[in-house]
Scaffold this motif. Structure first.
Motif, PDB file in Angstrom:
ATOM      1  N   GLY A 122      -1.310   0.175  -5.222  1.00  0.00           N
ATOM      2  CA  GLY A 122      -1.877   0.480  -3.912  1.00  0.00           C
ATOM      3  C   GLY A 122      -2.911  -0.547  -3.502  1.00  0.00           C
ATOM      4  N   ALA A 123      -2.549  -1.810  -3.669  1.00  0.00           N
ATOM      5  CA  ALA A 123      -3.472  -2.897  -3.308  1.00  0.00           C
ATOM      6  C   ALA A 123      -2.750  -3.897  -2.408  1.00  0.00           C
ATOM      7  CB  ALA A 123      -3.971  -3.594  -4.573  1.00  0.00           C
ATOM      8  N   PRO A 124      -3.506  -4.628  -1.569  1.00  0.00           N
ATOM      9  CA  PRO A 124      -2.874  -5.554  -0.619  1.00  0.00           C
ATOM     10  C   PRO A 124      -2.188  -6.751  -1.301  1.00  0.00           C
ATOM     11  CG  PRO A 124      -5.172  -5.164  -0.075  1.00  0.00           C
ATOM     12  CD  PRO A 124      -4.959  -4.595  -1.421  1.00  0.00           C
ATOM     13  N   VAL A 125      -1.252  -7.347  -0.564  1.00  0.00           N
ATOM     14  CA  VAL A 125      -0.637  -8.609  -0.992  1.00  0.00           C
ATOM     15  C   VAL A 125      -1.076  -9.688  -0.008  1.00  0.00           C
ATOM     16  CG1 VAL A 125       1.495  -9.907  -1.354  1.00  0.00           C
ATOM     17  CG2 VAL A 125       1.441  -7.493  -1.896  1.00  0.00           C
ATOM     18  N   ILE A 126      -1.589 -10.769  -0.544  1.00  0.00           N
ATOM     19  CA  ILE A 126      -1.950 -11.912   0.295  1.00  0.00           C
ATOM     20  C   ILE A 126      -1.049 -13.082  -0.107  1.00  0.00           C
ATOM     21  CG2 ILE A 126      -3.774 -13.526   0.959  1.00  0.00           C
ATOM     22  CD1 ILE A 126      -5.791 -11.298   0.252  1.00  0.00           C
ATOM     23  N   GLY A 127      -0.287 -13.601   0.862  1.00  0.00           N
ATOM     24  CA  GLY A 127       0.585 -14.742   0.589  1.00  0.00           C
ATOM     25  C   GLY A 127      -0.002 -15.991   1.222  1.00  0.00           C
ATOM     26  N   LEU A 128      -0.134 -17.056   0.432  1.00  0.00           N
ATOM     27  CA  LEU A 128      -0.589 -18.342   0.971  1.00  0.00           C
ATOM     28  C   LEU A 128       0.639 -19.242   1.030  1.00  0.00           C
ATOM     29  CD1 LEU A 128      -3.960 -18.662  -0.988  1.00  0.00           C
ATOM     30  CD2 LEU A 128      -3.519 -17.565   1.222  1.00  0.00           C
ATOM     31  N   LEU A 155       9.481  -2.335   2.816  1.00  0.00           N
ATOM     32  CA  LEU A 155       9.060  -1.131   2.076  1.00  0.00           C
ATOM     33  C   LEU A 155       7.536  -1.026   2.005  1.00  0.00           C
ATOM     34  CD1 LEU A 155      11.659  -1.185  -0.850  1.00  0.00           C
ATOM     35  CD2 LEU A 155      11.619   0.371   1.110  1.00  0.00           C
ATOM     36  N   ALA A 156       6.871  -2.169   1.931  1.00  0.00           N
ATOM     37  CA  ALA A 156       5.402  -2.160   1.816  1.00  0.00           C
ATOM     38  C   ALA A 156       4.731  -1.918   3.160  1.00  0.00           C
ATOM     39  CB  ALA A 156       4.920  -3.491   1.228  1.00  0.00           C
ATOM     40  N   SER A 157       5.482  -2.152   4.253  1.00  0.00           N
ATOM     41  CA  SER A 157       4.893  -2.052   5.587  1.00  0.00           C
ATOM     42  C   SER A 157       4.386  -0.634   5.852  1.00  0.00           C
ATOM     43  CB  SER A 157       5.956  -2.429   6.633  1.00  0.00           C
ATOM     44  OG  SER A 157       5.400  -2.312   7.914  1.00  0.00           O
ATOM     45  N   GLY A 158       3.115  -0.534   6.242  1.00  0.00           N
ATOM     46  CA  GLY A 158       2.531   0.775   6.503  1.00  0.00           C
ATOM     47  C   GLY A 158       2.032   1.465   5.250  1.00  0.00           C
ATOM     48  N   VAL A 159       2.228   0.843   4.087  1.00  0.00           N
ATOM     49  CA  VAL A 159       1.782   1.436   2.820  1.00  0.00           C
ATOM     50  C   VAL A 159       0.619   0.628   2.238  1.00  0.00           C
ATOM     51  CG1 VAL A 159       2.480   2.158   0.499  1.00  0.00           C
ATOM     52  CG2 VAL A 159       4.116   2.303   2.399  1.00  0.00           C
ATOM     53  N   ILE A 160       0.820  -0.674   2.087  1.00  0.00           N
ATOM     54  CA  ILE A 160      -0.274  -1.561   1.680  1.00  0.00           C
ATOM     55  C   ILE A 160      -0.395  -2.688   2.710  1.00  0.00           C
ATOM     56  CG2 ILE A 160      -0.247  -1.135  -0.824  1.00  0.00           C
ATOM     57  CD1 ILE A 160       1.514  -3.721  -1.033  1.00  0.00           C
ATOM     58  N   ARG A 242     -10.637 -13.269   4.097  1.00  0.00           N
ATOM     59  CA  ARG A 242     -11.675 -12.471   3.399  1.00  0.00           C
ATOM     60  C   ARG A 242     -12.366 -11.522   4.379  1.00  0.00           C
ATOM     61  NH1 ARG A 242     -13.861 -14.252  -1.749  1.00  0.00           N
ATOM     62  NH2 ARG A 242     -15.685 -13.049  -1.161  1.00  0.00           N
ATOM     63  N   LYS A 243     -12.715 -12.050   5.548  1.00  0.00           N
ATOM     64  CA  LYS A 243     -13.448 -11.248   6.530  1.00  0.00           C
ATOM     65  C   LYS A 243     -12.568 -10.108   7.053  1.00  0.00           C
ATOM     66  CE  LYS A 243     -16.698 -11.440  10.157  1.00  0.00           C
ATOM     67  NZ  LYS A 243     -17.032 -12.042  11.415  1.00  0.00           N
ATOM     68  N   LEU A 244     -11.335 -10.448   7.428  1.00  0.00           N
ATOM     69  CA  LEU A 244     -10.384  -9.452   7.929  1.00  0.00           C
ATOM     70  C   LEU A 244     -10.223  -8.323   6.915  1.00  0.00           C
ATOM     71  CD1 LEU A 244      -8.132  -8.838  10.073  1.00  0.00           C
ATOM     72  CD2 LEU A 244      -6.606 -10.219   8.680  1.00  0.00           C
ATOM     73  N   PHE A 245     -10.111  -8.723   5.646  1.00  0.00           N
ATOM     74  CA  PHE A 245      -9.890  -7.749   4.572  1.00  0.00           C
ATOM     75  C   PHE A 245     -11.049  -6.756   4.468  1.00  0.00           C
ATOM     76  CE2 PHE A 245      -9.899  -6.939  -0.175  1.00  0.00           C
ATOM     77  CZ  PHE A 245      -8.939  -5.952  -0.089  1.00  0.00           C
ATOM     78  N   SER A 246     -12.250  -7.164   4.880  1.00  0.00           N
ATOM     79  CA  SER A 246     -13.408  -6.265   4.770  1.00  0.00           C
ATOM     80  C   SER A 246     -13.283  -5.090   5.749  1.00  0.00           C
ATOM     81  CB  SER A 246     -14.715  -7.036   5.019  1.00  0.00           C
ATOM     82  OG  SER A 246     -14.841  -7.344   6.391  1.00  0.00           O
ATOM     83  N   TYR A 247     -12.395  -5.207   6.740  1.00  0.00           N
ATOM     84  CA  TYR A 247     -12.238  -4.141   7.741  1.00  0.00           C
ATOM     85  C   TYR A 247     -11.069  -3.207   7.419  1.00  0.00           C
ATOM     86  CZ  TYR A 247     -15.434  -6.603  10.869  1.00  0.00           C
ATOM     87  OH  TYR A 247     -16.538  -7.194  11.424  1.00  0.00           O
ATOM     88  N   ILE A 248     -10.249  -3.563   6.440  1.00  0.00           N
ATOM     89  CA  ILE A 248      -9.023  -2.758   6.245  1.00  0.00           C
ATOM     90  C   ILE A 248      -9.017  -2.078   4.879  1.00  0.00           C
ATOM     91  CG2 ILE A 248      -7.568  -3.965   7.915  1.00  0.00           C
ATOM     92  CD1 ILE A 248      -6.495  -5.721   5.822  1.00  0.00           C
ATOM     93  N   PRO A 249      -8.308  -0.944   4.792  1.00  0.00           N
ATOM     94  CA  PRO A 249      -8.283  -0.201   3.526  1.00  0.00           C
ATOM     95  C   PRO A 249      -7.347  -0.851   2.495  1.00  0.00           C
ATOM     96  CG  PRO A 249      -6.920   0.902   5.151  1.00  0.00           C
ATOM     97  CD  PRO A 249      -7.514  -0.284   5.838  1.00  0.00           C
ATOM     98  N   GLN A 250      -7.432  -0.383   1.250  1.00  0.00           N
ATOM     99  CA  GLN A 250      -6.553  -0.879   0.188  1.00  0.00           C
ATOM    100  C   GLN A 250      -5.105  -0.459   0.422  1.00  0.00           C
ATOM    101  OE1 GLN A 250      -8.632  -3.179  -1.312  1.00  0.00           O
ATOM    102  NE2 GLN A 250      -7.680  -2.620  -3.244  1.00  0.00           N
ATOM    103  N   ASN A 251      -4.948   0.747   1.005  1.00  0.00           N
ATOM    104  CA  ASN A 251      -3.594   1.287   1.220  1.00  0.00           C
ATOM    105  C   ASN A 251      -3.669   2.413   2.234  1.00  0.00           C
ATOM    106  OD1 ASN A 251      -4.208   3.815  -0.210  1.00  0.00           O
ATOM    107  ND2 ASN A 251      -4.367   2.470  -1.985  1.00  0.00           N
ATOM    108  N   ASN A 252      -2.508   3.026   2.512  1.00  0.00           N
ATOM    109  CA  ASN A 252      -2.440   4.028   3.587  1.00  0.00           C
ATOM    110  C   ASN A 252      -3.125   5.347   3.242  1.00  0.00           C
ATOM    111  OD1 ASN A 252      -0.550   4.739   1.680  1.00  0.00           O
ATOM    112  ND2 ASN A 252       1.037   5.308   3.141  1.00  0.00           N
ATOM    113  N   LEU A 253      -3.580   5.512   1.993  1.00  0.00           N
ATOM    114  CA  LEU A 253      -4.242   6.769   1.619  1.00  0.00           C
ATOM    115  C   LEU A 253      -5.760   6.615   1.543  1.00  0.00           C
ATOM    116  CD1 LEU A 253      -1.793   7.993  -1.189  1.00  0.00           C
ATOM    117  CD2 LEU A 253      -1.855   8.672   1.218  1.00  0.00           C
TER     118      LEU A 253
END
Ligand code: HXC
Length: 322
Positions: A122-128, A155-160, A242-253
């Motif tokens: 339940g953690a984000p994926v960051i692709g570079l 499958l991950a869309s809307g979940v993480i 990094r900044k964007l990530f500070s505004y969003i949750p780890q996952n949909n729960l």
């Protein structure tokens, strides 16, 4: 004991080789193009010392077109997990120094493993992304690899959360996949998103077109709307993530992190009396309204250059992201 020491030495030597990706010359070329390497980018993105790499010694399995004579440890992508402000994230960073960061069967397996781990945790994926798309020499095996990645994007869309940094010329699947993710951050002057590059366009259609006109940061942040941010350079791209990530949750729960707030929630903003004009015929600046009411006037705008008749983005009220 000495045998064990030998093994440890061998492991250290392999790690050193893997860290060089496509080799010192290719790294120099990458720097000359104004780009950082995959590992340098990960170091800038994540909290210092938090990165744990996996699958560092994977090589491709292709025997077409003499590929068996040319292979590199890690096979053109660095994958693993680490933290941003102490929060767990999974990361893959394509390495342009190895076959232009193009996607092989084994690279796809590495990326899919990271995506599966992120879904489990339940953690984000960051692709570079810095990739010429499907590795041409691998034909259908590379395409099948993309099918697996796209399926996981869905499958991950809307979940993480899925965030894509575009940090070089990206073609084909290296664009379709980021376009399926939640946020795409491009880098002006060095990053491109197109179905295929200008040389292939010239060969197939005879048309001369620049990388910038075909799929530069301006095109995608102003015309197509594919890019949510256009950063000035690679470092800014990673800072935005990094900044964007500070505004969003780890996952949909989960909820987004609550930030300590020194801007009183009951603060009265007298300027609002003046900003909105009495006459509906007079224009006023919506940014002034937003900045006046959110915590500390901090607002991160998404798609600033696209469809300018609406403003969207993240801010906080009493430390809570909205
Ligand atoms: C294998 C590739 C590659 C690829 C680049 N390289 N793309 N190798 N497969 N797809 C290699 C080059 O041969 C070169 O190797 C090195 O990477 C650097 O590439 P350059 O062309 O020198 O760099 P640059 O001039 O910056 O151009 C980058 C580029 C261009 C715009 C990405 O390389 C390009 O147009 N590549 C092909 C793009 C493409 O058509 N990809 C397939 C998309 S189809 P050397 O050894 O010379 O240094 C796809 C299908 C998805 O992805 C559908 C899924 C279902």
């Amino acid at each position: 004991m000495s045998n064990q020491l030998e093994k440890v030495k061998e492991l250290i030597a392999l790690r050193e080789e893997a860290r060089l990706g496509g080799g010192e010359k290719a790294i120099q070329k990458q720097h000359e193009r104004g780009k950082y390497t995959a590992r340098e980018r990960i170091a800038q993105l994540l909290d210092e010392g938090s990165f744990e790499e996996i699958d560092m010694f994977v090589r491709h399995r292709c025997y077409n077109f003499g590929q068996e004579k040319k292979s590199y440890l890690g096979d053109g992508v660095v994958t693993g997990y680490g933290t941003i402000d102490g929060r767990l994230v999974y990361v893959f960073a394509q390495d342009f120094t190895v076959f232009g960061g193009s996607l092989s069967e084994t690279m796809a397996l590495k990326i899919c493993k990271i995506m599966d781990m992120a879904m489990k945790m339940g953690a984000p994926v960051i692709g570079l992304n810095d990739s010429g798309g499907a590795r041409i020499q691998e034909g259908i095996n590379a395409l099948a690899g993309y099918a697996e990645i796209f399926q996981r994007n869905i499958l991950a869309s809307g979940v993480i959360p899925q965030i894509s940094g575009i940090l070089g010329p990206c073609a084909g699947g290296a664009v379709y996949s980021p376009a399926l993710t939640d946020f795409t951050i491009m880098t002006k002057g060095i990053s491109y998103m197109f179905l295929t590059g200008p040389k292939v366009v010239k060969t197939v259609t005879g048309e001369d077109v620049t990388q910038e006109a075909l799929g530069g940061a301006t095109v995608h942040s102003q015309k197509s709307g594919v890019a949510h941010f256009a950063a000035e350079d690679g470092e800014e791209t990673l800072r935005i993530i990094r900044k964007l990530f500070s505004y969003i949750p780890q996952n949909n729960l989960e909820e987004p992190p609550l930030v300590e707030c020194n801007d009183p929630i009951d603060r009265l903003e007298d300027s609002l009396n003046e900003i909105v004009p009495d006459s509906a015929n007079h224009p006023y600046d919506m940014y002034e309204v937003i900045n006046a009411i959110v915590d500390n006037g901090e607002f991160i705008e998404i798609q600033r250059e696209y469809a300018k008749n609406i403003i969207i983005g993240f801010a906080r009220f009493n430390g809570q992201a909205v």
